[in-house]
Design a protein around this motif. Structure first.
Motif, PDB file in Angstrom:
ATOM      1  N   ARG A 143      17.910   8.263  31.531  1.00  0.00           N
ATOM      2  CA  ARG A 143      17.296   8.111  30.212  1.00  0.00           C
ATOM      3  C   ARG A 143      16.091   9.042  30.142  1.00  0.00           C
ATOM      4  N   GLY A 144      15.922   9.745  29.012  1.00  0.00           N
ATOM      5  CA  GLY A 144      14.814  10.677  28.929  1.00  0.00           C
ATOM      6  C   GLY A 144      14.447  11.065  27.512  1.00  0.00           C
ATOM      7  N   THR A 147      10.104  15.118  24.886  1.00  0.00           N
ATOM      8  CA  THR A 147       8.634  15.101  24.877  1.00  0.00           C
ATOM      9  C   THR A 147       8.131  13.967  25.764  1.00  0.00           C
ATOM     10  N   ARG A 148       6.942  14.145  26.300  1.00  0.00           N
ATOM     11  CA  ARG A 148       6.347  13.134  27.180  1.00  0.00           C
ATOM     12  C   ARG A 148       5.698  12.042  26.341  1.00  0.00           C
ATOM     13  N   HIS A 149       6.193  10.835  26.480  1.00  0.00           N
ATOM     14  CA  HIS A 149       5.591   9.691  25.804  1.00  0.00           C
ATOM     15  C   HIS A 149       6.179   8.414  26.382  1.00  0.00           C
ATOM     16  N   GLY A 150       5.454   7.318  26.178  1.00  0.00           N
ATOM     17  CA  GLY A 150       5.958   6.013  26.591  1.00  0.00           C
ATOM     18  C   GLY A 150       6.409   5.999  28.036  1.00  0.00           C
ATOM     19  N   TRP A 186      11.725  14.952  30.116  1.00  0.00           N
ATOM     20  CA  TRP A 186      10.992  13.887  30.794  1.00  0.00           C
ATOM     21  C   TRP A 186      11.900  12.660  30.919  1.00  0.00           C
ATOM     22  N   VAL A 187      11.974  12.086  32.112  1.00  0.00           N
ATOM     23  CA  VAL A 187      12.809  10.900  32.334  1.00  0.00           C
ATOM     24  C   VAL A 187      11.932   9.728  32.731  1.00  0.00           C
ATOM     25  N   ALA A 193      15.309  10.448  39.116  1.00  0.00           N
ATOM     26  CA  ALA A 193      15.108  11.893  39.077  1.00  0.00           C
ATOM     27  C   ALA A 193      15.361  12.512  40.437  1.00  0.00           C
ATOM     28  N   ALA A 194      14.943  11.814  41.500  1.00  0.00           N
ATOM     29  CA  ALA A 194      15.175  12.315  42.850  1.00  0.00           C
ATOM     30  C   ALA A 194      16.661  12.344  43.175  1.00  0.00           C
TER      31      ALA A 194
END
Length: 374
Positions: A143-144, A147-150, A186-187, A193-194
């Motif tokens: 899930r991503g 943009t960077r948020h939350g 961004w996730v 992610a790893a």
């Protein structure tokens, strides 16, 4: 796909840096021969393959266990995909051209084609044995957001494009600040992610709607080190917990140590967004440069088996004695996939594929099909 042991990498395609988590390894596999019917074709002539360093020996179709029982329709689609690349090679141009005239809905016609145009070669290990290890891998779904948020605070990065930084470790790259501005997406989970870096390709369900497909775009020159193995060696998890859910549970219980765990692996992987020509129904791109087909594509050692070649596989399902005997296509590679009787089985994407991949470490036999001379 394994999360504990070795690294796999596909510099030309799908990168997978680690294999095998399960502690249960089935040591018995029943491999029985079955008889094939007469095809009406002449006996195979010597294939165009003269690498005497590879221990492979011509055999008959009757020696392939389960060859007559395999439904070849799904394998045919994968083979035709491989032919898009193989047709450029002299030894393969003729067989791939003939494949255009085979009815893709006629399993018997497909079988006759292979029996007429190819010779099966038994693959043997250096000690003469014919049983090797079959592992599994999959395409993760995360899930991503663009943009960077939350909750979306963990970046995946584009390639930095600097060879001078390829020797840096994961922690050095992150601390240096050189990655700023190279964020691709961004996730919401650092462990997910790893694991995406381990697999090298995946799908991101976007908060904005839709789905982003990401693929391998390069990696640093650092060797892979398994953080799952580190957790096991330090008594943080049990072998049964050396899975994605088990490691995520550990990370949830130890949020302050997550980066410590991830930094155990100094290798860092970069991603690119796949363009719109790569359909959502397509699998990730393998080392051959074609989309992988779930349960019909394998990763092999290209020093031993020609990339793109048909390979018949006789193994068992994960943690089971249930036979799995089918035609596969050698469409991918990996640096942990070394040796002759060695393959990584692509399960597809989603939870079931992840479960099967994480559990799979089975004994198996392999036969490569090489074109006959005309």
């Amino acid at each position: 796909m394994s999360f504990v042991s070795a690294e796999t990498s596909c510099p030309q395609g799908l990168l997978r840096l680690a294999r095998r988590t399960t502690s249960v390894i089935l040591t018995g596999v029943v491999l029985t021969a079955c008889s094939t019917g007469q095809t009406g074709f002449q006996p195979a002539k010597t294939p165009h393959y003269n690498d005497s360093s590879t221990p492979m020996h011509p055999t008959s179709w009757q020696q392939l266990p389960g060859w007559q029982d395999d439904n070849l329709l799904s394998a045919w689609s994968a083979f035709k995909t491989s032919c898009e690349k193989l047709a450029r090679k002299p030894d393969w141009a003729s067989v791939c051209n003939d494949a255009r005239h085979v009815d893709p809905l006629d399993s018997r016609a497909i079988r006759r084609y292979f029996e007429h145009r190819f010779t099966p070669f038994t693959l043997s290990n250096s000690d003469g044995s014919t049983v090797g290890t079959i592992t599994g891998y999959y395409e993760p779904v995360l899930r991503g957001s663009r943009t960077r948020h939350g909750p979306y605070q963990v970046p995946l990065y584009r390639n930095i494009g600097s060879s001078s930084l390829m020797a840096a470790s994961r922690s050095q790259l992150i601390k240096s600040g050189v990655l700023r501005g190279r964020e691709l997406v961004w996730v919401d989970d650092p462990v997910e992610a790893a694991f995406l870096q381990i697999q090298g390709s995946g799908r991101i369900k976007l908060a904005e709607g839709g789905e982003m497909r990401v693929g391998f775009a390069g990696a640093t020159d650092q060797p892979f080190q398994s953080f799952a193995r580190w957790l096991l060696n330090h008594g943080e998890i049990t072998p049964a917990q050396a899975t994605l859910p088990g490691i995520k549970a550990w990370a949830s219980a130890n949020p302050g140590r997550v980066q410590e765990m991830l930094n155990v692996n100094p290798r860092f992987v970069f991603f690119r967004e796949l363009d719109s020509t790569h359909k959502n129904s397509d699998g990730p791109i393998g080392a051959q440069g074609v989309p992988l087909t779930p349960e019909r594509s394998i990763a092999i050692d290209p020093d031993q088996i020609p990339l793109g070649a048909p390979v018949f596989l006789s193994t068992t399902r994960p943690l089971s004695n249930q036979r799995m005997q089918r035609l596969m296509l050698a469409q991918d590679t990996g640096s942990a996939i070394k040796g002759i009787v060695r393959a990584d089985f692509f399960w597809g994407h989603g939870d079931e594929a992840s479960l099967n991949a994480g559990r799979m470490k089975q004994p198996g036999q392999m036969w490569v099909f090489l074109p006959n001379r005309q």
